[in-house]
Motif scaffolding. Sequence first.
Motif, short mmCIF file in Angstrom:
data_model
loop_
_atom_site.label_atom_id
_atom_site.label_comp_id
_atom_site.label_asym_id
_atom_site.label_seq_id
_atom_site.Cartn_x
_atom_site.Cartn_y
_atom_site.Cartn_z
N ILE A 119 -5.39 -9.38 1.84
CA ILE A 119 -6.34 -8.31 2.19
C ILE A 119 -5.59 -7.08 2.70
N THR A 120 -4.56 -7.31 3.52
CA THR A 120 -3.77 -6.19 4.05
C THR A 120 -3.05 -5.45 2.93
N ALA A 121 -2.59 -6.19 1.91
CA ALA A 121 -1.91 -5.55 0.80
C ALA A 121 -2.85 -4.62 0.04
N ILE A 122 -4.15 -4.95 0.01
CA ILE A 122 -5.13 -4.12 -0.69
C ILE A 122 -5.62 -2.99 0.23
N TRP A 123 -5.99 -3.36 1.45
CA TRP A 123 -6.49 -2.39 2.43
C TRP A 123 -5.60 -2.45 3.67
N PRO A 124 -4.57 -1.61 3.75
CA PRO A 124 -3.63 -1.66 4.88
C PRO A 124 -4.30 -1.54 6.24
N SER A 125 -5.42 -0.87 6.32
CA SER A 125 -6.09 -0.70 7.61
C SER A 125 -6.59 -2.03 8.18
N PHE A 126 -6.69 -3.06 7.32
CA PHE A 126 -7.18 -4.36 7.80
C PHE A 126 -6.25 -4.93 8.87
N ALA A 127 -4.96 -4.64 8.78
CA ALA A 127 -4.00 -5.15 9.78
C ALA A 127 -4.28 -4.58 11.16
N ARG A 128 -5.02 -3.47 11.22
CA ARG A 128 -5.31 -2.83 12.52
C ARG A 128 -6.75 -3.05 12.95
N ILE A 129 -7.41 -4.03 12.37
CA ILE A 129 -8.80 -4.31 12.72
C ILE A 129 -8.89 -4.71 14.19
N PRO A 130 -9.84 -4.17 14.95
CA PRO A 130 -9.94 -4.51 16.37
C PRO A 130 -10.31 -5.98 16.57
N ASP B 211 4.85 -14.17 7.41
CA ASP B 211 5.56 -13.22 8.27
C ASP B 211 6.52 -12.35 7.46
N LEU B 212 7.25 -12.99 6.55
CA LEU B 212 8.20 -12.24 5.73
C LEU B 212 7.49 -11.26 4.81
N LEU B 213 6.36 -11.67 4.25
CA LEU B 213 5.60 -10.78 3.36
C LEU B 213 5.08 -9.56 4.10
N MET B 214 4.64 -9.77 5.35
CA MET B 214 4.17 -8.63 6.14
C MET B 214 5.32 -7.67 6.43
N VAL B 215 6.52 -8.20 6.69
CA VAL B 215 7.68 -7.34 6.93
C VAL B 215 8.04 -6.57 5.66
N MET B 216 7.93 -7.22 4.52
CA MET B 216 8.30 -6.59 3.26
C MET B 216 7.43 -5.36 2.94
N MET B 217 6.17 -5.42 3.36
CA MET B 217 5.31 -4.26 3.09
C MET B 217 5.02 -3.46 4.36
N ASP B 218 5.85 -3.71 5.40
CA ASP B 218 5.74 -2.95 6.64
C ASP B 218 4.32 -2.99 7.18
N SER B 219 3.77 -4.21 7.25
CA SER B 219 2.40 -4.44 7.76
C SER B 219 1.36 -3.57 7.05
N GLY B 220 1.57 -3.37 5.77
CA GLY B 220 0.61 -2.60 4.98
C GLY B 220 0.96 -1.13 4.85
N ASN B 221 1.96 -0.67 5.56
CA ASN B 221 2.33 0.75 5.53
C ASN B 221 3.40 1.06 4.49
N GLY B 222 3.82 0.05 3.75
CA GLY B 222 4.85 0.26 2.75
C GLY B 222 4.31 0.92 1.50
N SER B 223 5.16 1.04 0.49
CA SER B 223 4.78 1.69 -0.77
C SER B 223 3.78 0.83 -1.53
#
Length: 566
Positions: free
Chosen positions: A151-162, A318-330
Motif C-alpha cells: 500500500i505504501t508503494a502505491i500511496w506513499p502517504s499511507f506510511a504517515r497515517i495517524p 524492513d529492507l523494502l521500506m528502506v529501498m523506497m525510503d518509506s515511500g518517498n523514493g522514486s
Amino acid sequence: MALKRRIRGFNAGVRLKGNEELHEQTDAWSNRDLIPLPPSRRTWGWFNFFGFWAIGSLNVANWQTPSTYLTMGLSVRQAMAVIIIGRFLIAGFSTLIAWCGLKWHIGFTVQNRYSWGMRASYIPLLQRVMLNFIWNAVQCWNGGLLCTVCITAIWPSFARIPNTFGPNMPTTTYEFVGFVVFWFLSTPFLWLRPEKFRVPFLIVCTWCGLGMFVWMIWAVATAHGLGPLWNEGTKIPAGSQWSSSWIMMAGINQSVGSLAAGITNGSDFSRYATRRRSYVIGTVLSCIVTGVLVSLIGLITAAACQKIYGEIYWNPPDLLMVMMDSGNGSSKARAGVFFLSAGFAFTAMFENICGNAVAGGIDLAGLFPRYIDIRRGAIITFLAAWIVQPWQLINRATTFIAVLSSFSVFLAPIIGIMACDYYLLRKRRVRLSHLYRTKDTSYWFWKGVNWRAIPAWICGFAPTIGGLVVTVRMDPNPPRALVQLYYMAFLIGFFISATIFYGLNLAFPVPDMDQYDEIDVYGTFTPQEARRVGVMPLDETDGMAVDETGFRHGSVDHVTVEDGKK
C-alpha cells in the motif's frame, strides 16, 4: 412443537450430505473429506507437491533462517550446513509419514485412529487444531505487514497515517489496516478445494521465485559485491558453555522442528497424489533445493544490502521500506518494491491457506464430521484469527510465540508413534472399513482408547520439556543436561516414543494388526493400485458376499457391505 420442527429443520439444513453411491456417507466418523480419497479426486502431480513445499520455502521466515544461526554464533558455512542437513531430514521424515496417505489415501485425522483408538485420536487432533488457529492468525498478521509495504508503494502517504489506537492497543493503525486487507484478500481462496491448487502454486512459484532471484541480482550488482556479512566467521562468546557442534545440533533440531506440524499431517495432502513418485519427486526436489536456495538468496541479498545501506536488514518488509525510503523514493523504486512485496504477500497468503486454514479444516472435520468439511473448517479457522488477536501475541506475548515455535517437543513423539505403528507393527497394512465405525472394529481397543499410545507419547516429550522451559524463560545458567536434551528434542522424542510404543505392543499385543480389507469397499484404488496393494476391486466381486470387515464370504448372487457401505 413448532420450535422442535424448526430445530430439526435447521439441523437438517446444516448437516453435510454426501453421495452414498460413492461411499460418501456422513455420520459421527465419516464425511466426504474423511473417507479414503477416490481416484477421481486425486489430482496432484509432481508440480503440485513441488508448489506445496515451495510455498513453505518462498517466504519471509525461510529468507531469514541464516540470520538465526549467525546470531547463535555460527559461521556462514556452518549456518548453510545446518540448513542443508535440516532440509534433508525434513524431506525424509515427511516422506516417511506421508506414505500411508500415498498407499491408503487417508489423512492424518483418520490415520491416528488405528494408533490411538477412535476416541483417543482426538488427543493429537486437538493439538493440531490449536496450532492451526494460532499460526493462521500469526501468519495473517505477518502477511498484513507485507500488505502495508504494498500500500505504501502505491500511496506513499499511507506510511504517515495517524495512529488512532490508544496506548493500550499493542499495534498501530498502519499495521492493523494491513492485517485487515490481507485477511479479506485471502478469504475468497478458502472456497478453492485442494484438488484445484495447481494454478495458485504455479503463480506463487513463478512470481515470488523470480522476484527473489531478481532482487538478489539487483543487490549484488548495485553493491558491486558482498559486504562483510558474507565472510562472517564463528562468533561464539569465549565464556560460552556450548561448542559450535552443539549449536549446530540445536540449529538442526530447530530447522526440523519448525516444520514438525507440516510433517505430522503430511498424509492430508499426499493422499491427493496421482502417483507415489509424483509425491517423492516433487517433495524431495522442492523441500531440499528450493529450501536451501531461498536461504542462500536471503543471505546473499542481506550481505549485498549491508554494503549499500551500511546495515544488515534480515526482515524483507524492513529492507523494502528502506529501498523506497518509506515511500518517498522514486517511482521506479516503489514499483520494484511493490512487485517484490506483493510476491511475498501472495506466497504468505497461500502458505497460510494451504498449511493452516485447509489443514485446520481437515482437522475440524475429524472432530465434527456431520457438520464440518474442509471448506467449512477452513472458514472457521480463518474467522478464529479475530478471536486469537495476533497483534496481542506478536507485540506482547513473545514467550508464548517461543513456546509455539518449540511445539515440536510434543509433535515429534506423535510422529514416532505413527511411524512405528505403520511400518513395524502393522507392516504397512490398514483395515480401511474399520476406521469409520465403533462396532466390530479392530481400532476400538479399550473404550475407544489405545492406552499404549498415551504413555509412549508422554515418555517422548518428558525428557525434553525441562529444556524447553528453561530456554523459553532464558535462564542465565540453566542445567547443561536439560538444554542438551532440548537441543536434540525432535530426534529424542521421535525415537523414545517409537521404542516405547513398540515395546508396549510386544508386551501387550493387539491381535491381527497386519490385517486389511480384501475388498476395495470404498472404491479407493485404481485396478493397478488394487493389484499392488492386494485387494479386489468391488466391481470384480461377483458371486461373493462382503461383510462389514471387508472379507469375502462364500458365493451369492450379489455383494452386500453392512453399516451403510453398499
